[in-house]
Design an enzyme around this catalytic site. Structure first.
Site, PDB file in Angstrom:
ATOM      1  N   SER A   1       0.935  -1.281  -0.050  1.00 59.57           N
ATOM      2  CA  SER A   1      -0.034   0.014   0.293  1.00 59.57           C
ATOM      3  C   SER A   1       1.052   1.334   0.054  1.00 59.57           C
ATOM      4  CB  SER A   1      -0.746   0.141   1.222  1.00 59.57           C
ATOM      5  OG  SER A   1      -1.422   1.372   1.377  1.00 59.57           O
TER       6      SER A   1
ATOM      7  N   LYS B   1       2.528  -3.125   5.962  1.00 60.38           N
ATOM      8  CA  LYS B   1       2.880  -2.809   4.631  1.00 60.38           C
ATOM      9  C   LYS B   1       4.078  -2.558   4.112  1.00 60.38           C
ATOM     10  CE  LYS B   1      -1.613  -4.167   3.392  1.00 60.38           C
ATOM     11  NZ  LYS B   1      -1.736  -5.328   2.564  1.00 60.38           N
TER      12      LYS B   1
ATOM     13  N   TYR C   1      -1.026  -0.974  10.361  1.00 59.17           N
ATOM     14  CA  TYR C   1      -1.162  -1.288   8.873  1.00 59.17           C
ATOM     15  C   TYR C   1      -0.012  -0.785   8.245  1.00 59.17           C
ATOM     16  CZ  TYR C   1      -3.478  -1.056   4.331  1.00 59.17           C
ATOM     17  OH  TYR C   1      -3.675  -1.239   2.993  1.00 59.17           O
TER      18      TYR C   1
END
Length: 259
Positions: A151, A168, A164
């Protein structure tokens, strides 16, 4: 009348592609694009109803497809899904480690349990899935392709999603190391990095007018992406013709990360 989704090309004809988290959003778009390119597809995901719907959608359009309920946090379930996929489809040529979760919690309120949960799905799950597929590819011979779906959060600050973003970013390091180690076996490993994409996971963001305005203004394409915008890059990464392309990060974000 169903349209044969294989009609648009055959770059992956005879190949078998696994997509974790492939029953919706970007994962399902990847599965459909690979099927259009001629691949048989296995979906590994948690929700049985969504799995069945994804398979029905793929099969009704002319693809060969199966689904297995798989919690990628579980080594046993990942290994079982790999064995069942090989038993049904004969082999695995490409695996997309796409399964992920994206909770939003202020950093000062973020608990260790939530941090570990995100890491378990997004990073541990990718490791387990990629390792299972890689072991199969090396033992079988003939190479293959591993793709971790990261991401733009790996590059940019993501307030409220530090777990998160860290997961990533970790995928990018994992990809580079695996690419170096497995190149001698003909196994390629690359990262696919979407920007802001309209999916069920981002529905809350799309209801936030200030966020939509800020992200669209920064994006040279002046819009969010759709899962279909990301999927052609996935086919490229799975295509065995590009056997010299490994250890790379392919960003599909409408120019967001360079603006």
């Amino acid at each position: 009348m169903a349209v044969d989704i294989r009609a648009s090309g055959a770059a992956l004809e005879g190949r078998v592609v696994v997509v974790t988290g492939g029953n919706g959003g970007i994962g399902l778009a990847i599965a459909e694009a690979c099927a259009r390119a001629g691949a048989s597809v296995a979906v590994w995901a948690m929700n049985p109803d969504k799995n069945a719907a994804a398979v029905e959608r793929l099969v009704s359009s002319g693809a060969r497809a199966v689904a297995h309920r798989c919690d990628v946090r579980s080594e046993e379930q990942v290994e079982a899904a790999l064995n069942r996929t090989v038993g049904e489809l004969g082999r695995v040529d490409t695996l997309f480690a796409n399964a992920g979760i994206k909770p939003v919690t202020p950093f000062l309120d973020m608990g260790l349990e939530e941090w570990r949960q995100v890491m378990a799905v997004n990073l541990d799950g990718a490791f387990l899935s990629m390792r299972a597929a890689a072991r199969h590819m090396v033992a079988r011979g003939g190479g293959g392709s591993l793709v971790a779906v990261s991401s733009v959060s790996a590059f940019d600050g993501s307030p409220g999603m530090e777990h998160y973003a860290a997961s990533k970013a970790g995928l990018l390091a994992l990809v580079r190391s695996v690419a170096v180690e497995l190149a001698r076996h003909g196994v390629r490993c690359n990262a696919l990095v979407p920007g802001f994409v309209d999916t069920e996971m981002t529905a809350d963001w799309r209801r936030d007018d200030r966020m939509m305005d800020a992200t669209i203004r920064r994006t040279p394409a002046r819009r969010w992406g759709s899962p279909a915008d990301v999927a052609p890059a996935a086919v490229f990464l799975a295509d065995p013709e590009y056997r010299f392309h490994t250890g790379a990060t392919l960003v599909v974000d409408g120019g967001y990360s360079v603006a």
